[in-house]
Design an enzyme around this catalytic site. Structure first.
Site, PDB file in Angstrom:
ATOM      1  N   HIS A   2      33.789 -21.945  10.556  1.00  8.74           N
ATOM      2  CA  HIS A   2      34.131 -20.572  10.120  1.00  8.74           C
ATOM      3  C   HIS A   2      33.147 -19.543  10.692  1.00  8.74           C
ATOM      4  O   HIS A   2      32.361 -18.950   9.953  1.00  8.74           O
ATOM      5  CB  HIS A   2      34.176 -20.489   8.580  1.00  8.74           C
ATOM      6  CG  HIS A   2      35.016 -19.346   8.086  1.00  8.74           C
ATOM      7  ND1 HIS A   2      35.720 -19.375   6.916  1.00  8.74           N
ATOM      8  CD2 HIS A   2      35.249 -18.113   8.611  1.00  8.74           C
ATOM      9  CE1 HIS A   2      36.354 -18.231   6.739  1.00  8.74           C
ATOM     10  NE2 HIS A   2      36.079 -17.438   7.762  1.00  8.74           N
TER      11      HIS A   2
ATOM     12  N   GLU B 230      35.780 -25.633   2.451  1.00 14.98           N
ATOM     13  CA  GLU B 230      34.675 -25.322   3.358  1.00 14.98           C
ATOM     14  C   GLU B 230      33.347 -25.448   2.615  1.00 14.98           C
ATOM     15  O   GLU B 230      33.244 -24.933   1.499  1.00 14.98           O
ATOM     16  CB  GLU B 230      34.828 -23.900   3.895  1.00 14.98           C
ATOM     17  CG  GLU B 230      36.064 -23.763   4.766  1.00 14.98           C
ATOM     18  CD  GLU B 230      36.222 -22.397   5.420  1.00 14.98           C
ATOM     19  OE1 GLU B 230      35.346 -21.535   5.233  1.00 14.98           O
ATOM     20  OE2 GLU B 230      37.215 -22.196   6.116  1.00 14.98           O
TER      21      GLU B 230
ATOM     22  N   ARG C  18      42.777 -18.394   7.146  1.00 11.48           N
ATOM     23  CA  ARG C  18      42.152 -19.127   6.056  1.00 11.48           C
ATOM     24  C   ARG C  18      42.795 -20.505   6.035  1.00 11.48           C
ATOM     25  O   ARG C  18      43.981 -20.642   6.370  1.00 11.48           O
ATOM     26  CB  ARG C  18      42.400 -18.431   4.710  1.00 11.48           C
ATOM     27  CG  ARG C  18      41.601 -17.149   4.499  1.00 11.48           C
ATOM     28  CD  ARG C  18      40.117 -17.430   4.309  1.00 11.48           C
ATOM     29  NE  ARG C  18      39.359 -16.222   3.967  1.00 11.48           N
ATOM     30  CZ  ARG C  18      38.734 -15.450   4.852  1.00 11.48           C
ATOM     31  NH1 ARG C  18      38.769 -15.739   6.137  1.00 11.48           N
ATOM     32  NH2 ARG C  18      38.053 -14.389   4.447  1.00 11.48           N
TER      33      ARG C  18
END
Ligand code: GLV
Length: 322
Positions: free
Chosen positions: A286, A267, A238
């Site tokens: 991601h 994000e 993360r």
């Protein structure tokens, strides 16, 4: 008696929706963007179950307004978007989708590692931008992967799958984890190191740890200084496990050689983010577990988890506060 009510915060493959529709009244946020906070709060007020994504914040504010809620199913293995402690206090069960995405995520991790080490995305840009006017001996030369030392921080299922891939490249495997894994040391020849020793010795530092209060900002200025100046840093955990400002400085000052990043603190990462200005950064949006098969399987598993929690009060994939 009316059926329990489930809200799904995103449209997912039909097989998954079908599992829930067999037993519950279901409504779905159909738009191709994360559900609004307002709608999520509204739905939480009446739902028996929430089927959510890692982009949905399930916090105490929401849980305080969810009197019927029995289960929250996260379609992800990471669950830092959910306040599990607050949910558990209220007797709400939280589930995730471990296991089925490990190999897919390890494939991506290795792909990102190779991309960053051998400058593959940069080479592709170079060609497409018309810069390939001649060949030269050191053109786009990168770092070797075979025979190098990989240091895996967070040796869970995905870490193990990455280590397995590393054996095919004759890499030396170091790892750091909360608990030692003697069976992996035997099986894959992985060697345990303290975090500092791993950072000092690795050619590739691969971060795979979940985001918890202990791992937030785990890698910062001090840690980058410990790494080799030729080190390639890979983050598939993360964004918040890394101090991005320190990473930027380490890359600009040549304290490390390059970084491959699949995750970011914010994000989607803003397009004016300093990290995106550097040639020695490879950035993906991601996509760790994003294969067609795995995303479908995750959607189905998340539906089964929620069904089992609402109907039977149990599931093999319940998460607990660590
Ligand atoms: C993706 O990052 C996941 O946690 O599944």
């Amino acid at each position: 008696m009316s059926k329990p009510y489930v809200f799904m915060s995103r449209a997912v493959p039909e097989e998954a929706v079908h599992i829930l529709k067999e037993s519950f009244e279901v409504s779905i946020w159909e738009e191709d963007c994360p559900v609004t906070r307002e709608r999520l709060l509204q739905e939480a007020k009446k739902a028996d179950g929430l089927y959510v994504m890692m982009t949905d914040r399930i916090d105490r504010e929401l849980l305080n307004q969810a009197p019927n809620l029995k289960g929250i199913s996260n379609m992800a293995v990471g669950y830092d978007n959910i306040d599990v402690a607050a949910a558990n206090e209220k007797g709400i069960i939280v589930t995730n989708t471990p296991g089925i995405l490990s190999d897919t995520t390890a494939d991506l991790t290795f792909g990102l590692l190779m991309d960053t080490a051998r400058r593959l995305s940069e080479a592709n840009r170079y060609l497409l931008e018309g810069k390939w006017e001649m060949w030269s001996p050191m053109m786009l030369a990168g770092q070797d992967i075979y025979g190098a030392t990989i240091g895996i921080i967070g040796m869970g299922r995905i870490g193990e799958a990455v280590a397995k891939r590393a054996t095919g490249f004759d890499m030396n495997i170091l790892y750091h984890n909360r608990n030692r894994k003697p069976e992996l040391e035997d099986k894959l020849g992985a060697v345990y190191r303290t975090l500092d020793d791993l950072l000092k010795e690795s050619d590739f530092v691969v971060l795979l740890t979940p985001l918890t209060p202990e791992t937030e900002n785990l890698i910062g200025k001090r840690e980058f200084k410990l790494m080799k100046s030729s080190a390639v840093f890979i983050n598939v955990s993360r964004g918040a496990t890394v101090d991005e400002e320190a990473l930027y400085q380490a890359l600009v000052n040549g304290e490390i050689w390059a970084a491959g990043l699949d995750v970011f603190r914010q994000e989607p990462i803003p397009m004016d983010h300093p990290l995106l200005t550097l040639d020695n950064v490879v950035a993906y949006p991601h996509i760790g577990s994003a294969s067609i098969k795995t995303r479908r399987n995750m959607a189905i598993l998340a539906a089964e988890n929620l069904r089992d929690v609402i109907l039977k009060g149990k599931s093999p994939n319940i998460v607990h506060v660590k």
